[in-house]
Design an enzyme around this catalytic site. Structure first.
Site, short mmCIF file in Angstrom:
data_model
loop_
_atom_site.label_atom_id
_atom_site.label_comp_id
_atom_site.label_asym_id
_atom_site.label_seq_id
_atom_site.Cartn_x
_atom_site.Cartn_y
_atom_site.Cartn_z
N ASP A 33 0.89 -1.24 -0.05
CA ASP A 33 0.11 -0.04 0.07
C ASP A 33 0.85 1.28 0.02
O ASP A 33 1.69 1.37 1.00
CB ASP A 33 -0.82 0.10 1.26
CG ASP A 33 -1.78 1.22 1.42
OD1 ASP A 33 -1.79 2.15 0.46
OD2 ASP A 33 -2.58 1.19 2.50
N ASP A 46 -0.56 4.34 -0.07
CA ASP A 46 -1.27 5.63 -0.13
C ASP A 46 -1.63 6.44 -1.35
O ASP A 46 -1.81 6.05 -2.29
CB ASP A 46 -0.79 6.26 1.09
CG ASP A 46 -0.95 5.47 2.48
OD1 ASP A 46 -1.74 4.61 2.58
OD2 ASP A 46 -0.12 6.15 3.43
#
Length: 299
Positions: free
Chosen positions: A89, A91
């Site tokens: 991830d 963001d």
């Protein structure tokens, strides 16, 4: 022994090959390198590295406080400990388009198999909380284009995550996903889908793989792998589940210590020392130095 024997580029190639087969790939979330190795040992197809878990590991909320250096460093520690591909991830990409480009190359160098970049406004929020805001389509597209342009290994998976479903509805989510695919996204992560029909609609609207996020206590029902497969989903993640289970068990063990003064009643809940040593290949280190592993563990 030590780290993965499969080079990162080969992991990516094999992952893309398997993803193209159309089967549903299961990526439980690893909360540390050892848990990634256990995920592999249990027969799953990949490892997911959650931004929420990385934040929680530092005692922080998942609101964009972690840095690229922290995320890439932890991602490298986890990815190198397993033969499985690891998706991380990223963001919103840690900044403007040029920062997104740097993020992609840094994650490539860290040995990850892929990442997803989302279309939330900074500072971002957990995908299953209310009050999220997304950027305009032009900004979201620029993030993905920057990621694709920066990529050096064509097998490094660049996934676009869109959080627009919660803010503007399902039609907007499909439109945004199409625009991100046109920008070069290899796959789409439609966050906070509420029903199987929504997953089906997204899958039928796109010609790239889609990911389902089966996080507990969120907006989506916890669908089974067979349900998601039938809905056309290609990757399913359980991002925070293993951390939640581990922390729940830790809390119960601490309560037992307080109440009983020892953990004798919890022994059957623990990973045995022999299983831990097997998982970390303790005996293999004997090939380097017989003085390291010169004992036997009885059960």
């Amino acid at each position: 022994m030590l780290y993965s024997q499969t080079p990162a580029a080969e992991k990516r190639r094999l992952f893309r090959e398997r993803l193209a087969s159309g089967e549903l790939l299961r990526f439980p979330g690893a909360f540390n390198p050892l848990s990634a190795r256990l995920i592999e040992r249990k027969g799953f197809e990949g490892v997911y590295i959650s931004g929420a878990v990385l934040s929680a590991d530092l005692g922080l909320p998942d609101i964009g406080l972690t840095t690229l250096t922290e995320v890439a460093g932890r991602g490298q520690q986890i990815a190198r400990m397993t033969e499985l591909p690891a998706i991380i991830d990223a963001d919103t990409g840690f900044g403007e388009p040029m920062n997104v480009a740097r993020t992609i190359q840094t994650l490539e160098d860290a040995g990850l198999a892929g990442t997803h970049i989302e279309d939330q406004v900074n500072p971002k929020r957990c995908g299953h909380l209310d009050g999220k805001a997304v950027v305009d389509e032009d900004t979201a597209v620029k993030r993905i284009r920057a990621a694709v342009d920066a990529r050096r290994d064509p097998n490094f998976l660049i996934m676009a995550r869109t959080d627009i479903r919660a803010a503007e509805g399902m039609d907007a989510a499909v439109d945004r996903a199409k625009a991100l695919v046109d920008a070069g996204a290899d796959a789409v992560f439609p966050e906070a889908m509420r029903t199987l029909e929504e997953f089906e609609a997204m899958a039928s609207a796109l010609d790239v793989p889609i990911l389902a996020n089966m996080t507990e206590f969120g907006k989506s029902d916890l669908f089974s792998t067979s349900q998601l497969r039938d809905a056309g989903v290609n990757i399913v993640i359980w991002p925070v589940s293993m951390l939640r289970i581990a922390m729940g068990a830790t809390g119960r063990a601490l309560d037992t210590l307080t109440e009983e003064g020892h953990l004798t009643s919890q022994l059957d809940q623990m990973q045995h020392r022999a299983d831990l040593y097997d998982l970390i290949d303790y005996e293999d280190y004997n090939h380097f130095d017989t003085n390291i592993f010169n004992f036997h563990i009885s059960r």
